[in-house]
Design a protein around this motif. Structure first.
Motif, PDB file in Angstrom:
ATOM      1  N   MET A 122      -3.524  23.934  -5.299  1.00  0.00           N
ATOM      2  CA  MET A 122      -3.340  23.830  -3.851  1.00  0.00           C
ATOM      3  C   MET A 122      -4.647  23.571  -3.119  1.00  0.00           C
ATOM      4  SD  MET A 122      -0.520  26.780  -3.010  1.00  0.00           S
ATOM      5  CE  MET A 122      -1.828  27.847  -2.554  1.00  0.00           C
ATOM      6  N   GLU A 153      -4.700  21.430   1.173  1.00  0.00           N
ATOM      7  CA  GLU A 153      -4.610  22.209   2.402  1.00  0.00           C
ATOM      8  C   GLU A 153      -4.858  21.392   3.664  1.00  0.00           C
ATOM      9  OE1 GLU A 153      -8.876  24.144   1.287  1.00  0.00           O
ATOM     10  OE2 GLU A 153      -7.015  25.028   0.639  1.00  0.00           O
ATOM     11  N   LYS A 164      -0.279  23.816   5.991  1.00  0.00           N
ATOM     12  CA  LYS A 164       0.172  24.915   5.145  1.00  0.00           C
ATOM     13  C   LYS A 164       1.691  24.989   5.026  1.00  0.00           C
ATOM     14  CE  LYS A 164      -3.841  27.894   5.728  1.00  0.00           C
ATOM     15  NZ  LYS A 164      -4.678  26.987   5.073  1.00  0.00           N
ATOM     16  N   LEU A 181       3.072  23.267   1.879  1.00  0.00           N
ATOM     17  CA  LEU A 181       2.687  24.050   0.694  1.00  0.00           C
ATOM     18  C   LEU A 181       3.563  25.281   0.540  1.00  0.00           C
ATOM     19  CD1 LEU A 181      -1.207  24.043   0.781  1.00  0.00           C
ATOM     20  CD2 LEU A 181       0.264  23.021  -0.929  1.00  0.00           C
ATOM     21  N   TYR A 232       8.350  19.785  -1.030  1.00  0.00           N
ATOM     22  CA  TYR A 232       7.000  19.586  -0.493  1.00  0.00           C
ATOM     23  C   TYR A 232       6.872  18.192   0.127  1.00  0.00           C
ATOM     24  CZ  TYR A 232       1.992  18.662  -0.396  1.00  0.00           C
ATOM     25  OH  TYR A 232       0.728  18.305  -0.001  1.00  0.00           O
TER      26      TYR A 232
END
Length: 103
Positions: A54, A58, A62, A65, A93
């Protein structure tokens, strides 16, 4: 002569390291520590890999994620099928990423 000595030392070290688990297997067969470690280590490795993977994502936000991680966790608890969990999490996602316009 020096090359033969280096190869012999490398062979001895490799042989010793590869045979060591079989030699000490009977001593650690009923170890509570190793049993606990065998349960906790895969979880720790997955957490470390998740955090590492991850790291570069970023800047997209967020929310995608978190949605992907939750999807992977829910699918895996529901079906315990790794491929389904990974593909489902990746799909959610990507969908959330597209819907939020972060791309």
């Amino acid at each position: 002569m020096r090359l033969i000595l280096i190869v012999a030392i490398a062979w001895a070290i490799t042989f010793t390291l590869r045979s060591l688990p079989f030699v000490i297997r009977s001593r650690v067969k009923n170890s509570r520590f190793l049993h606990r470690l065998s349960i906790l280590m895969p979880i720790g490795i997955m957490i470390a890999l998740t955090i590492y993977s991850m790291k570069g994502l970023e800047h997209f936000g967020k929310i995608p994620l978190i949605a992907g991680i939750i999807t992977v966790a829910v699918l895996h608890m529901w079906r315990s099928h790794m491929l389904l969990s990974i593909l489902g999490g990746l799909g959610v996602y990507a969908l959330v990423l597209a819907l939020t316009g972060a791309m």
